[in-house]
Design a protein around this motif. Sequence first.
Motif, PDB file in Angstrom:
ATOM      1  N   LEU A 124       0.824  -1.210   0.000  1.00 39.58           N
ATOM      2  CA  LEU A 124       0.000   0.000   0.000  1.00 39.58           C
ATOM      3  C   LEU A 124       0.858   1.261   0.000  1.00 39.58           C
ATOM      4  O   LEU A 124       0.533   2.247  -0.676  1.00 39.58           O
ATOM      5  CB  LEU A 124      -0.941   0.003   1.209  1.00 39.58           C
ATOM      6  CG  LEU A 124      -2.107  -0.982   1.155  1.00 39.58           C
ATOM      7  CD1 LEU A 124      -2.809  -1.057   2.498  1.00 39.58           C
ATOM      8  CD2 LEU A 124      -3.092  -0.583   0.055  1.00 39.58           C
ATOM      9  N   SER A 131       0.425   7.712  -6.359  1.00 36.42           N
ATOM     10  CA  SER A 131      -0.905   8.312  -6.403  1.00 36.42           C
ATOM     11  C   SER A 131      -0.842   9.762  -6.874  1.00 36.42           C
ATOM     12  O   SER A 131      -0.060  10.563  -6.357  1.00 36.42           O
ATOM     13  CB  SER A 131      -1.550   8.249  -5.016  1.00 36.42           C
ATOM     14  OG  SER A 131      -2.782   8.913  -5.007  1.00 36.42           O
ATOM     15  N   LEU A 140      -6.023   4.895  -0.317  1.00 32.97           N
ATOM     16  CA  LEU A 140      -4.837   4.105   0.015  1.00 32.97           C
ATOM     17  C   LEU A 140      -4.355   4.411   1.432  1.00 32.97           C
ATOM     18  O   LEU A 140      -3.942   3.507   2.170  1.00 32.97           O
ATOM     19  CB  LEU A 140      -3.729   4.394  -0.993  1.00 32.97           C
ATOM     20  CG  LEU A 140      -3.983   3.912  -2.429  1.00 32.97           C
ATOM     21  CD1 LEU A 140      -2.898   4.436  -3.363  1.00 32.97           C
ATOM     22  CD2 LEU A 140      -4.053   2.395  -2.492  1.00 32.97           C
TER      23      LEU A 140
END
Length: 439
Positions: A124, A131, A140
């Motif tokens: 993650l 991102s 996330l």
Amino acid sequence: MTNPQPLIVTKVGAAVAADGTNSSPTPPGTEKPASVARLLTFIFPATLGLIALFQGIQQILIPSQVAHLDPAHKVAVLALMTTFVAITSMIGIPLGGALSDRTRSRFGRRTPWILATGVVSSVLMIAMGYSGSLVLLAVLYTALWLTSNMYQGAVTALLPDRVPEARRGLAASIIGLATPIGLLVGVAVAGAAGPLWGYVIIAVVVFVTALLLVFGIREESSVDLPRQPKRENGSWVASVGSFLHAFADRDFRLAFISRFFLSLSYATATGFLYFTLSDYIGTKNLPGQSVTGAVTIVDVVLVIGWVVVATFGGWLSDKLQRRKLFVGIAALGLALTMIIPIVLPTWTGILLFALFAGIFIGTYFAVDLALMSLVLPNKLSEGRDLGILNVATGLPTILSGAIAGLLITFAGGYPALYVFGAVCAVISGVVVFFICKVR
């Protein structure tokens, strides 16, 4: 005359009744000194990696990403994200402890969850580095806080599992020492490496230290451990009541309240450190006019104060067998420290605040975990109950984001954060002295 409850001897050697309560003077943890030393050798880097994750992301990576993606609404967006992730942390810590309590495998109770949540958390983090939108980043970030707090819940449960009561001050001190060092590592890595590589490096640290922990201590099989009794009433109300049963114990409630207010004090005062330095102290007044560099310096000063006391605080509390005294002094000392940025709103004032906050927070965390482990009422659900006590750290984070935003906007700005923090610290210090079963 009632029949005595049958005794069950668990793998860690403690005699407990069928309902999970201790029924003999045998300490909950019976590991030999060499085994305890080995546990602490591997739990230290795992805790360090976890704190590096929390602090590097919270203090540097997320604020800088939010400021880049939406500079006009950065405070509101960060407060909203902080609220969401705090909710998941409140769920994740006791969930990790509770699920590991109930796990029966040849690899032990905690190992499967430590390994699984460590791996998922690492993946993650790497995804967050790539991102490019606030929505994806928020999703996330929230998922990461769930898995990483489940990881924390399973790791923390190793303390009552494996460490005798007489040595828990030392264990808490060593685990507590990993916190400031992890903070420093996380912030330094995040500040120097930037968004993408900052996430990647911290992810690798968490993954490697999780592997070292599970292979370094190698839990015994939990297949033959007694299982928690099944509930006759399967309603969700009964499930929630059973999950929160520890709150029926008075000392457990007081420990939760004390930790809650201490955490609320610290979280509210420091949660917006990035913006406190840029907007309250002023970017032009910071070394090199760099907010990121200033955050790193503040954390270094805090760590210096923290390490000075954490190295001997737990050992001294073991020798004196006085846990409440140390926690009370730490809370009241932190309250006085909150006054410094109000009367001295300068770079020097922030450094003094960081030094004394480190000293008193270090004192607190050198003893707090030992105290919390001694108020757990049920042997068979120690992971869950210790996780619930850890919620007293996560829940204030939920409130602190909204509280800080309101105080900054409507109650006089950044000085109001420190006034509120001082009041909460005083409450924490007073409440802890009412706990009866711990000196």
